[in-house]
Design a protein around this motif. Sequence first.
Motif, PDB file in Angstrom:
ATOM      1  N   UNK A  50      35.756-118.624 -14.858  1.00  0.00           N
ATOM      2  CA  UNK A  50      36.781-118.374 -13.844  1.00  0.00           C
ATOM      3  C   UNK A  50      36.881-119.576 -12.905  1.00  0.00           C
ATOM      4  N   UNK A  51      38.004-119.705 -12.215  1.00  0.00           N
ATOM      5  CA  UNK A  51      38.210-120.848 -11.337  1.00  0.00           C
ATOM      6  C   UNK A  51      37.365-120.803 -10.062  1.00  0.00           C
ATOM      7  N   UNK A  52      37.125-119.647  -9.441  1.00  0.00           N
ATOM      8  CA  UNK A  52      36.270-119.643  -8.246  1.00  0.00           C
ATOM      9  C   UNK A  52      34.906-120.268  -8.537  1.00  0.00           C
ATOM     10  N   UNK A  53      34.511-121.214  -7.697  1.00  0.00           N
ATOM     11  CA  UNK A  53      33.254-121.919  -7.894  1.00  0.00           C
ATOM     12  C   UNK A  53      33.355-123.137  -8.789  1.00  0.00           C
ATOM     13  N   UNK A  54      34.575-123.480  -9.238  1.00  0.00           N
ATOM     14  CA  UNK A  54      34.754-124.559 -10.197  1.00  0.00           C
ATOM     15  C   UNK A  54      34.778-125.926  -9.524  1.00  0.00           C
ATOM     16  N   UNK A  97      25.890-139.988  -5.920  1.00  0.00           N
ATOM     17  CA  UNK A  97      26.312-139.150  -4.790  1.00  0.00           C
ATOM     18  C   UNK A  97      27.181-137.998  -5.282  1.00  0.00           C
ATOM     19  N   UNK A  98      28.128-138.289  -6.160  1.00  0.00           N
ATOM     20  CA  UNK A  98      28.969-137.222  -6.720  1.00  0.00           C
ATOM     21  C   UNK A  98      28.111-136.191  -7.454  1.00  0.00           C
ATOM     22  N   UNK A  99      27.169-136.659  -8.259  1.00  0.00           N
ATOM     23  CA  UNK A  99      26.316-135.722  -8.992  1.00  0.00           C
ATOM     24  C   UNK A  99      25.508-134.841  -8.049  1.00  0.00           C
ATOM     25  N   UNK A 100      25.005-135.441  -6.986  1.00  0.00           N
ATOM     26  CA  UNK A 100      24.230-134.662  -6.023  1.00  0.00           C
ATOM     27  C   UNK A 100      25.094-133.619  -5.322  1.00  0.00           C
ATOM     28  N   UNK A 110      26.814-127.701  -4.677  1.00  0.00           N
ATOM     29  CA  UNK A 110      27.745-126.566  -4.724  1.00  0.00           C
ATOM     30  C   UNK A 110      27.193-125.431  -5.585  1.00  0.00           C
ATOM     31  N   UNK A 111      26.342-125.775  -6.542  1.00  0.00           N
ATOM     32  CA  UNK A 111      25.734-124.737  -7.381  1.00  0.00           C
ATOM     33  C   UNK A 111      24.514-124.110  -6.721  1.00  0.00           C
ATOM     34  N   UNK A 112      23.784-124.891  -5.949  1.00  0.00           N
ATOM     35  CA  UNK A 112      22.512-124.396  -5.403  1.00  0.00           C
ATOM     36  C   UNK A 112      22.625-123.877  -3.975  1.00  0.00           C
ATOM     37  N   UNK A 113      23.682-124.233  -3.270  1.00  0.00           N
ATOM     38  CA  UNK A 113      23.863-123.790  -1.882  1.00  0.00           C
ATOM     39  C   UNK A 113      25.064-122.852  -1.813  1.00  0.00           C
ATOM     40  N   UNK A 114      24.831-121.545  -1.802  1.00  0.00           N
ATOM     41  CA  UNK A 114      25.952-120.585  -1.803  1.00  0.00           C
ATOM     42  C   UNK A 114      26.933-120.794  -0.659  1.00  0.00           C
ATOM     43  N   UNK A 115      26.444-121.291   0.481  1.00  0.00           N
ATOM     44  CA  UNK A 115      27.347-121.473   1.620  1.00  0.00           C
ATOM     45  C   UNK A 115      28.414-122.532   1.334  1.00  0.00           C
ATOM     46  N   UNK A 116      28.105-123.506   0.465  1.00  0.00           N
ATOM     47  CA  UNK A 116      29.094-124.524   0.135  1.00  0.00           C
ATOM     48  C   UNK A 116      30.166-123.988  -0.800  1.00  0.00           C
ATOM     49  N   UNK A 117      29.816-123.022  -1.629  1.00  0.00           N
ATOM     50  CA  UNK A 117      30.788-122.452  -2.560  1.00  0.00           C
ATOM     51  C   UNK A 117      31.564-121.286  -1.956  1.00  0.00           C
ATOM     52  N   UNK A 118      31.191-120.849  -0.761  1.00  0.00           N
ATOM     53  CA  UNK A 118      31.861-119.724  -0.102  1.00  0.00           C
ATOM     54  C   UNK A 118      33.332-120.076   0.131  1.00  0.00           C
ATOM     55  N   UNK A 119      34.276-119.333  -0.463  1.00  0.00           N
ATOM     56  CA  UNK A 119      35.692-119.699  -0.337  1.00  0.00           C
ATOM     57  C   UNK A 119      36.389-119.111   0.884  1.00  0.00           C
TER      58      UNK A 119
END
Length: 610
Positions: free
Chosen positions: A114-118, A510-513, A518-527
């Motif tokens: 799905x697109x959320x979190x992509x 830097x991009x890879x980090x 975004x995968x390991x910190x849920x607050x960054x993926x929070x939409x």
Amino acid sequence: MNETTTAGPQVPGTGVDGHFAVWAPHLGRVRLRLGGADDPHPRLLPMERDRDGWWHTHADGAGPGTDYAYLLDDDPTPLPDPRSQRQPHGVHAPGRVHDHTAFTWTDTAWTGRALPGAVVYELHVGTFTPEGTLTAAAERIDHLVSLGVTHVQLMPVNAFDGTHGWGYDGVLWYAVHEPYGGPDALKAFVDACHGRGLAVLLDVVHNHLGPSGAYLPRFGPYFSGENDWGPALNLDGPDSDPVRRHVLDNALGWLRHYHLDGLRLDAVHALRDDRATPILAELSAETDALATALGRPLSLIAESDRNDPRTVTPIEAGGLGMTAQWADDIHHALHTALTGETHGYYADFAGPDALAGTLTRVFRHEGTYSTFRRRTHGAPVDTARTPGHRFLAYLSTHDQIGNRARGDRMAEHASPDLLACGAALVLCSPYTPMIFMGEEWAATTPWPFFASFPDPDLAEGVRRGRRREFAALGWNEEDIPDPMDPATRDSAVLDWSQPAREPHAEVLETYRALTALRRTEPELADPRLDRFAAEADGGRVVLTRGTLRLACNLTAEDTEITLDAPVRTTVFASGKHDADGTRLHLAGESFALVRVDGSAVRHPGPPPTG
């Protein structure tokens, strides 16, 4: 009852079972021609017209691998089928019957993404590698996986005239461009991506035809009126039902036959449609139905110039039901902040509140005056109800680079350190991030407009038009690359030696980090946009993501930023920094992602419930 487009007669994969059908409602005679363009003794079969304007015939012995075309009225020129699935000899030649069921897939375990979190990666097949093929692109999948993207968005791959081009001059919407490898090469690419956990999206263009090989109007009333590129698709006039079906079947065919995970819909604002149920809503509903049947999510991402939140509003709430849309205003605000450019439409993004306001509200123009358009533009996003993943945010796209006179990338105008700050602002935002190929290592290869039309008159017309367009903006003619020169395409090919060299290697890491965070910190993926805040003051920018703070110093001088809560720890940083309570010291052109004391945080949105 909602107005919908009737499908009319079912049209199977043309010729696979010996049945051929083509819609040509106003012609007096249509014949099927079997054989290649140079066949001295082609087989001609008469076709019969039904009451809906479809012409049919059955050809014994014709099946997969058979070349065919149509003869219209008394014109002796054979024309390719508008629904041709393969064009092995180009857009002017006969098509070839193609059996989509013959490919052996290995992705039976693929359940989609799905697109959320992509994290989306925009890729142009013809310049991603020197070979410019889907097979060569598949050999670089390891790079995409290590980068941390989740969705690969291919720029258009449908058939266009010539060998090299952007793909937006396509004329046969169902056929894969043969120089890229043809239909099975696309399937193999998708299959390989799925095997590595990557979803694949495809850019499709239904708002216009390219200038060469555009035979669609010869068959029927596919176009009516004008848009910015010429004739506009007939979506709401007489005989428009089969035209709409042509678009819907094309979109659904890409998803079904090629196992794609979604589509990017080019310039949907140019689809002029006055029906009670717009074609985009119809496509959304049919895509949802197909996703249910396939048992995996399918996404529709619109490019729209309207700044209209209804594009991504669910159908049941009065919207068009698109999964997401590109957010050019976010790009414009970031580009202006990082490069200092203020000409053209960038002028509206130069104010002190432009960056923070656009990051917070998605649209800079939300019912406000646009100096570039010289009118009021857009409507506000309901940030309390609309999740951020419905908007794609980016530093670069093919449009924003390629529509510059020289195709110069942002790396030519901003330092690698500033580009890293821009990447952090995109990848730490609540929006769906998108990366344009090569951006992840600050590629210095340009990406100018290029084409390769064989017709010399058309080629010269394109060349003159490009020069005239930019000469009007003050460019010297000699500084504008010749779009028809093969060297212009070659200059756009990514230099795959750069990622191993500095400063490119550091930008890539830097991009890879950031994608990993975004995968390991849920607050960054929070939409949730109502729990997100952005503040900017003289080149100092702070994003609030729960207990995380992204602090960016876009100036060349060291600076101090006061946060709303004491710093507890650094999660990731690009340069020298130190913290003293709520004060964060940052070196010039650097960022730091820190975690603050949660007990002291005043969240920007409503308190949690339950």
